[in-house]
Design a protein around this motif. Structure first.
Motif, mmCIF file in Angstrom:
data_model
loop_
_atom_site.group_PDB
_atom_site.id
_atom_site.type_symbol
_atom_site.label_atom_id
_atom_site.label_comp_id
_atom_site.label_asym_id
_atom_site.label_seq_id
_atom_site.Cartn_x
_atom_site.Cartn_y
_atom_site.Cartn_z
ATOM 1 N N GLY A 1 0.833 -1.199 0.000
ATOM 2 C CA GLY A 1 0.000 0.000 0.000
ATOM 3 C C GLY A 1 0.862 1.240 0.000
ATOM 4 N N TYR A 2 0.226 2.367 -0.152
ATOM 5 C CA TYR A 2 0.977 3.615 -0.197
ATOM 6 C C TYR A 2 0.123 4.772 0.323
ATOM 7 C CZ TYR A 2 -1.853 4.424 -4.375
ATOM 8 O OH TYR A 2 -2.909 4.591 -5.232
ATOM 9 N N PHE A 3 0.791 5.874 0.612
ATOM 10 C CA PHE A 3 0.116 7.125 0.945
ATOM 11 C C PHE A 3 0.865 8.242 0.250
ATOM 12 C CE2 PHE A 3 3.439 6.704 4.105
ATOM 13 C CZ PHE A 3 3.853 7.993 4.403
ATOM 14 N N LYS B 1 4.136 9.889 -3.780
ATOM 15 C CA LYS B 1 3.653 8.553 -3.455
ATOM 16 C C LYS B 1 4.698 7.842 -2.594
ATOM 17 C CE LYS B 1 1.495 4.550 -5.706
ATOM 18 N NZ LYS B 1 1.112 3.964 -7.021
ATOM 19 N N ILE B 2 4.278 7.399 -1.406
ATOM 20 C CA ILE B 2 5.181 6.810 -0.426
ATOM 21 C C ILE B 2 4.685 5.426 -0.037
ATOM 22 C CG2 ILE B 2 6.249 7.105 1.852
ATOM 23 C CD1 ILE B 2 6.950 9.412 0.017
ATOM 24 N N ASP B 3 5.582 4.468 0.063
ATOM 25 C CA ASP B 3 5.219 3.136 0.526
ATOM 26 C C ASP B 3 4.765 3.210 1.986
ATOM 27 O OD1 ASP B 3 5.486 0.351 1.570
ATOM 28 O OD2 ASP B 3 6.301 -0.036 -0.430
ATOM 29 N N LEU B 4 3.711 2.460 2.317
ATOM 30 C CA LEU B 4 3.196 2.475 3.687
ATOM 31 C C LEU B 4 4.171 1.901 4.707
ATOM 32 C CD1 LEU B 4 -0.610 1.671 3.353
ATOM 33 C CD2 LEU B 4 0.408 3.540 4.663
ATOM 34 N N ASN B 5 5.265 1.296 4.241
ATOM 35 C CA ASN B 5 6.263 0.827 5.214
ATOM 36 C C ASN B 5 6.990 1.982 5.892
ATOM 37 O OD1 ASN B 5 8.202 1.695 3.349
ATOM 38 N ND2 ASN B 5 8.721 -0.377 2.669
ATOM 39 N N PHE C 1 -9.755 2.636 8.714
ATOM 40 C CA PHE C 1 -8.514 2.643 7.946
ATOM 41 C C PHE C 1 -8.554 3.709 6.846
ATOM 42 C CE2 PHE C 1 -5.640 0.894 4.627
ATOM 43 C CZ PHE C 1 -4.461 0.915 5.365
ATOM 44 N N ASP C 2 -9.705 3.869 6.206
ATOM 45 C CA ASP C 2 -9.850 4.906 5.186
ATOM 46 C C ASP C 2 -9.629 6.295 5.789
ATOM 47 O OD1 ASP C 2 -10.370 3.055 3.239
ATOM 48 O OD2 ASP C 2 -12.540 3.344 3.234
ATOM 49 N N LEU C 3 -10.146 6.535 6.996
ATOM 50 C CA LEU C 3 -9.959 7.835 7.643
ATOM 51 C C LEU C 3 -8.488 8.069 7.969
ATOM 52 C CD1 LEU C 3 -11.219 10.417 8.819
ATOM 53 C CD2 LEU C 3 -11.402 9.198 11.015
ATOM 54 N N ILE C 4 -7.807 7.025 8.416
ATOM 55 C CA ILE C 4 -6.371 7.152 8.701
ATOM 56 C C ILE C 4 -5.607 7.499 7.429
ATOM 57 C CG2 ILE C 4 -4.302 5.901 9.435
ATOM 58 C CD1 ILE C 4 -6.153 4.329 11.362
ATOM 59 N N LEU C 5 -5.921 6.820 6.333
ATOM 60 C CA LEU C 5 -5.252 7.118 5.062
ATOM 61 C C LEU C 5 -5.526 8.557 4.620
ATOM 62 C CD1 LEU C 5 -5.553 3.959 2.779
ATOM 63 C CD2 LEU C 5 -3.516 4.875 3.905
ATOM 64 N N LYS C 6 -6.763 9.006 4.746
ATOM 65 C CA LYS C 6 -7.089 10.387 4.396
ATOM 66 C C LYS C 6 -6.295 11.366 5.264
ATOM 67 C CE LYS C 6 -11.799 9.536 2.728
ATOM 68 N NZ LYS C 6 -13.242 9.713 3.012
ATOM 69 N N ASP D 1 -5.796 14.836 3.435
ATOM 70 C CA ASP D 1 -7.171 15.124 3.011
ATOM 71 C C ASP D 1 -8.111 15.305 4.199
ATOM 72 O OD1 ASP D 1 -6.462 14.916 0.310
ATOM 73 O OD2 ASP D 1 -6.680 12.735 0.374
ATOM 74 N N TYR D 2 -7.665 14.907 5.375
ATOM 75 C CA TYR D 2 -8.439 15.098 6.598
ATOM 76 C C TYR D 2 -7.489 15.585 7.682
ATOM 77 C CZ TYR D 2 -11.227 14.130 10.778
ATOM 78 O OH TYR D 2 -11.898 14.260 11.984
ATOM 79 N N ARG D 3 -7.939 16.574 8.448
ATOM 80 C CA ARG D 3 -7.167 17.070 9.574
ATOM 81 C C ARG D 3 -7.893 16.712 10.859
ATOM 82 N NH1 ARG D 3 -3.072 20.548 8.536
ATOM 83 N NH2 ARG D 3 -3.220 21.528 10.592
#
Length: 467
Positions: free
Chosen positions: A89-91, A233-237, A437-442, A447-449
């Motif tokens: 995954g990535y962020f 784009k960053i790897d989630l690791n 998990f979606d909120l954490i990714l945002k 995209d979310y503060r």
């Protein structure tokens, strides 16, 4: 939905999900008659002894239950941990020259001593006009220490401030000294030298005619460069999450903490890192964590951390098990072992790979444990200093605070989530892992503060003498 729940088939108490038969929601009731002196079982583990005979269906709480913990317990090592599901995954974050990527593009103003707090706040206020482009914030991280602390405290303050400066969310850092303090700017520079960072700047107020003008101009020039940065784009690791709970209730160990534990396992599955702290809130459940240590060396480090923390309490003349708090008890938690068994749910099911001392930065992937107390701001500050870009903070009572990294509030019950919507980021009562998990990714993608992100505070774990 049922009015109550039994967590483990070994349990002799259940938990009310709604107020029923005069027993509040989140509190325990007896599943069968329990004799005086018998163990009370929850989570499949002992949470204390009955102090009197308890009839089936009766309320089980402080009036008839007490801790059974022995300060001289022996520990053993019997490894068991589950393997996480491996994922890719990535962020989108800010790539750094060294270390993990940041989830925020921020500038920190860090006083070496509390004497210059006001100077740092004046600079912070003047510099808000420079927030533009991709700059997420300019924050003065004030504190009351940096001088007159003897021995270990003085070293810890320097170490922690430097670890804060190394957090990947900080694009630029400005250390502001006075010029005559124990925690000298030169000492900070010497400590930072081994990290070879080119994004950190320093000045002493006593060396400059107008320290506020100087600081404002310096940050103006830094913000001009910072505002041009773009997320990549960053790897989630490269993600490191902090695990913390505060103001827990009877639902915390059933909803919010296990949900965060699922996320911790998931982040480890992506190759990332999660850090668990609050050592006194491991007492009573520490053997379960010891059995998750990946090898005997990690077990010995973890055992030493637990024993040293207990001995510190004893040396100060305080009982080791001075917990839970009044708010915890009101929410349904009776003994420390009950609180601890719920607390460690945040660490998930996977192995513990390292044990960090206070102020250390996490370097090993996987679940790390961190030596820090249970105090919300002190522990959360230590998590940020360990390199966590975000702290997942579960609560059953609610709190508006935030440390210097985004601090996401996860409520254990829906009543709190509705009542304090201005504090709470996510309602964990329904255990919706994918939405969480979606909120954490945002959040990590910007995209979310978190609702407390306008608040940035730090605090130290102080153990010794102040002159």
């Amino acid at each position: 939905m049922s009015d109550s729940i039994v967590i483990n088939q070994k349990d002799n108490v259940g938990v009310n999900l709604i107020t029923s038969n005069g027993i509040p929601a989140g509190h325990k009731y007896a599943l069968k008659d329990i004799k005086r002196g018998e163990y009370v079982i929850k989570y499949g583990e002992i949470i204390g002894r009955a102090t009197c005979d308890i009839k089936k269906g009766e309320w089980v709480h402080s009036n008839n239950l007490k801790s059974h913990l022995d300060e001289d317990v022996d520990y053993s090592y019997d490894f068991y941990a589950e393997n996480p599901k491996t994922e890719k995954g990535y962020f989108y974050g800010y790539k750094r020259k060294k270390g993990n990527a940041g989830i925020r593009n921020e500038i920190y103003i860090i006083p070496t001593v509390g004497c210059v707090n006001n100077v740092c706040k004046l600079i912070e206020n003047e510099c808000q006009k420079f927030i533009s482009g991709s700059v997420d914030g300019i924050f003065a991280l004030t504190h009351q220490f940096g001088c007159s602390q003897l021995g270990e405290d003085g070293e810890n303050i320097k170490k922690l401030l430097c670890s804060i400066a190394l957090n990947p969310n900080a694009t630029y850092v400005v250390f502001v000294g006075l010029g005559c303090e124990n925690n000298s700017l030169q000492g900070v520079k010497d400590y930072m030298a081994k990290y070879d960072r080119d994004n950190v700047y320093y000045f002493n107020c006593q060396d400059i005619e107008n320290e506020v003008e100087y600081g404002v101009e310096l940050i103006r020039s830094l913000s001009e460069k910072a505002k041009l940065l773009q997320r990549e784009k960053i790897d989630l690791n490269e993600l490191c999450i902090g695990l913390k709970c505060g103001g827990s209730d009877g639902f915390s160990g059933l909803t919010a903490n296990p949900l965060v534990g699922k996320i911790a396992d998931r982040i480890v599955g992506f190759g990332g890192t999660a850090v668990l702290t609050e050592v006194p809130e491991m007492f009573g459940a520490e053997q379960l964590l010891m059995n998750k240590c990946e090898n005997i060396e990690v077990f010995e480090k973890y055992k030493k951390m637990i024993i040293d923390f207990k001995n510190f309490y004893i040396d100060q003349g305080f009982p080791v098990y001075e917990n839970p708090s009044p708010g915890n008890k009101k929410g349904g938690i009776t003994t420390l072992e009950e609180k601890s068994l719920g607390c460690i749910e945040k660490a998930g099911k996977t192995k513990i790979t390292d044990v960090l001392d206070y102020g250390d930065i996490a370097v090993k992937k996987g679940i790390n444990t961190l030596n820090a107390p249970g105090n919300d701001l002190i522990a959360s500050t230590a998590l940020g200093a360990a390199g966590c870009q975000i702290v997942l903070f579960t609560t059953g009572r609610g709190t508006p605070f935030s440390t210097f990294v985004p601090t996401m509030k996860i409520s254990s019950n829906s009543i709190l989530a509705m009542k304090k919507n201005n504090w709470i980021d996510f309602d964990a009562y329904d255990m919706n892992e994918e939405d969480f998990f979606d909120l954490i990714l945002k959040t990590v993608c910007g995209d979310y503060r978190c609702k407390s992100e306008n608040i940035r505070e730090i605090a130290f774990y102080k153990k010794g003498v102040t002159l």
